[in-house]
Design a protein around this motif. Sequence first.
Motif, mmCIF file in Angstrom:
data_model
loop_
_atom_site.group_PDB
_atom_site.id
_atom_site.type_symbol
_atom_site.label_atom_id
_atom_site.label_comp_id
_atom_site.label_asym_id
_atom_site.label_seq_id
_atom_site.Cartn_x
_atom_site.Cartn_y
_atom_site.Cartn_z
ATOM 1 N N UNK A 92 -17.595 5.075 1.484
ATOM 2 C CA UNK A 92 -17.121 6.250 2.038
ATOM 3 C C UNK A 92 -15.364 6.392 2.409
ATOM 4 N N UNK A 93 -14.484 5.258 1.544
ATOM 5 C CA UNK A 93 -13.356 6.036 1.287
ATOM 6 C C UNK A 93 -12.407 4.713 0.199
ATOM 7 N N UNK A 94 -10.953 5.668 0.015
ATOM 8 C CA UNK A 94 -10.576 4.114 -0.778
ATOM 9 C C UNK A 94 -11.155 4.034 -1.812
ATOM 10 N N UNK A 95 -10.398 2.766 -1.993
ATOM 11 C CA UNK A 95 -10.974 1.615 -3.200
ATOM 12 C C UNK A 95 -10.135 2.366 -4.988
ATOM 13 N N UNK A 96 -8.841 3.045 -4.540
ATOM 14 C CA UNK A 96 -8.760 3.137 -6.227
ATOM 15 C C UNK A 96 -7.029 2.746 -6.068
ATOM 16 N N UNK A 143 -5.739 7.416 7.261
ATOM 17 C CA UNK A 143 -4.224 7.416 7.688
ATOM 18 C C UNK A 143 -2.982 7.008 7.443
ATOM 19 N N UNK A 144 -3.382 5.467 6.916
ATOM 20 C CA UNK A 144 -2.423 4.441 6.602
ATOM 21 C C UNK A 144 -1.996 4.867 5.772
ATOM 22 N N UNK A 145 -0.442 4.535 6.174
ATOM 23 C CA UNK A 145 0.632 5.082 5.236
ATOM 24 C C UNK A 145 0.586 3.357 3.604
ATOM 25 N N UNK A 146 0.269 3.925 2.494
ATOM 26 C CA UNK A 146 0.455 2.704 1.736
ATOM 27 C C UNK A 146 1.297 3.094 0.304
ATOM 28 N N UNK A 147 2.677 2.501 0.628
ATOM 29 C CA UNK A 147 3.198 2.595 -0.072
ATOM 30 C C UNK A 147 4.265 1.262 0.011
ATOM 31 N N UNK A 200 1.768 -2.129 -7.787
ATOM 32 C CA UNK A 200 0.721 -2.434 -7.648
ATOM 33 C C UNK A 200 0.173 -1.670 -6.079
ATOM 34 N N UNK A 201 -0.254 -0.834 -6.267
ATOM 35 C CA UNK A 201 -0.833 -0.350 -4.724
ATOM 36 C C UNK A 201 -2.075 0.147 -4.696
ATOM 37 N N UNK A 202 -3.292 0.726 -3.459
ATOM 38 C CA UNK A 202 -3.981 0.262 -4.189
ATOM 39 C C UNK A 202 -4.665 1.311 -2.595
ATOM 40 N N UNK A 203 -5.488 1.794 -2.413
ATOM 41 C CA UNK A 203 -6.378 2.436 -1.034
ATOM 42 C C UNK A 203 -7.384 2.368 -0.356
ATOM 43 N N UNK A 215 8.654 2.691 6.810
ATOM 44 C CA UNK A 215 7.519 3.408 7.192
ATOM 45 C C UNK A 215 6.092 3.179 6.609
ATOM 46 N N UNK A 216 6.204 2.308 5.753
ATOM 47 C CA UNK A 216 4.994 2.098 4.870
ATOM 48 C C UNK A 216 4.455 1.163 6.101
ATOM 49 N N UNK A 217 2.668 1.313 6.355
ATOM 50 C CA UNK A 217 1.901 0.748 7.077
ATOM 51 C C UNK A 217 1.116 -0.380 6.395
ATOM 52 N N UNK A 218 1.315 -0.300 4.955
ATOM 53 C CA UNK A 218 0.577 -1.363 4.086
ATOM 54 C C UNK A 218 1.427 -1.176 3.079
ATOM 55 N N UNK A 219 1.763 -2.533 2.481
ATOM 56 C CA UNK A 219 2.313 -2.440 0.629
ATOM 57 C C UNK A 219 1.586 -2.734 0.048
#
Length: 493
Positions: free
Chosen positions: A364-368, A324-328, A377-380, A334-338
């Motif tokens: 289990x999730x993310x990594x792309x 549910x983290x908002x990456x952006x 340069x953003x990453x899940x 509003x972004x949780x992670x930059x």
Amino acid sequence: MQLEIDHYRRMPVAPQGLFIGGRTVPAARGALLDTISPIDGRVLTTIADGDSADIHHAVAVAREAFERGGWSHTAPAHRKKVLSRFADLIEKHAMELAVLGVRDNGTEIGMAYKAEPLSAAATIRYYAEAIDKVYGEVAPTAPQTLALVLREPLGVIGVIVPWNFPLMIGAWKIAPALATGNSVVIKPPEIASLSLLRLAQLASEAGLPDGVLNVVTGRGATAGEALGLHLDVDAIAFTGSGVVGRRLLDYAGRSNLKRVHLELGGKSPNIVFADAPDLKEAAKVSAHGIFRNSGQVCVAGSRLLVQSSIYDKFVDELISIVTRLKIGDPLDVRSDVGAISSDVQLRKNLDFVAQAEQEGGRRLCGGERLHAETGGYYMAPAVFVDVATGMTLAQQEVFGPVLAIMRFDGEEDAVRLANATPYGLASAVWTSNLSTAHRMIRSTRAGVVHVNTYGGADITVPLGGFKQSGFGRDKSLHALDEYTDLKTAWIAL
Ligand code: NAD
């Protein structure tokens, strides 16, 4: 807050020079480096690509300022006044500094604002306040002598810092160095130099004499090496990777045996026992403990050790938080992670993910990569389960948003896993059992052990590593030892 952020994000950033002797000057050879913003992958401005000629110039100026005594020989009360003004100015320019730093390194603004200018100001104020309260000693010698133990500044300190929190980490070194009367030459990280250059201008404005704080931007392999090898630098205070830490020890051995203080990386264990007081809270704080600033935090809890009896439930809870983290955009509140700090770092992270899969880790999730269309340069955030101790992901620091989860049965098993890396920077234990908590504090080889939390810190407590996470301490009154020498005066009565 967003309006103020947007105001500063629109400001053009002028090409930057070096800051030597209280003035902005070009690099001797006139070379420049592009500063790329990780927000959109575009050139933000240029910085001077300083090299050994510029380091020689800055060290000579710093030495001259030290010998002149306009700072080193002043009363502690005077230094306290100037450094307090410096802290005031940082606070006044806090949002400007924070946004400038985020445009350079991509940290989410909420975190950057607190962790960079505000924390730097608090650090400088702490040492300003401390310095007129530190006393020398009278040794308990025989009555016919008087032996005084005095504390003196070392001289010229070389400071080399990484890109994740240049202001905060820079201040941990600059503040005690200046408070004790030293002169400083700082080599900022080449991919995030802007906020430290602005910081040095504010120090001048606060009344720090010219030449006491100098900034030479440039690459590690040129400017950094020249500082490490310089014969007239008395100490190097470094935060960064173990690879560069080893080089600095080598430079010291090959030059003047300067003191070297190393804060290096970590692979910190975050250990959750089944009797943790609140498992939901533990999952929330653990997610924050690894994924804030995209995992680009030296004390990140990058290995999560979960007791078998709650393993599945806890992992499910954690995954529901992480996904549910908002990456952006790091400048959108509003972004949780930059963003990841650079293209190079993003590719390094993606390689770690690929390697973990090859070695049998289950993702289990993310990594792309995310938001490639922005050019940034953003990453899940990636979560791996069933990670074995021998895997690269369990041993090497990623310094990115990749979490390794491992399972343990009892306390002995937890201790064995926790200590099974070359690092020893941070750790945490979650339990309701006081005895378990105390035993874990004793048996974990790390500079800090959190209990029922992760990442809590304050300028009043020391930070530093065990094992290959380095030696020496930033923060607290203990840091004064890194920038002073003890002198004995032996007086026959
Ligand atoms: P890095 O070691 O590559 O670079 C750190 C600094 O060293 C930069 O300013 C760089 O220009 C300089 N440098 C590079 N090569 C050099 C050389 N040959 N001689 C002298 N200086 C040189 O690290 P990084 O990629 O900027 O930062 C990430 C690393 O920093 C991670 O390993 C992380 O754990 C560590 N870190 C540790 C802490 C801590 O407090 N322990 C805090 C933040 C980051």
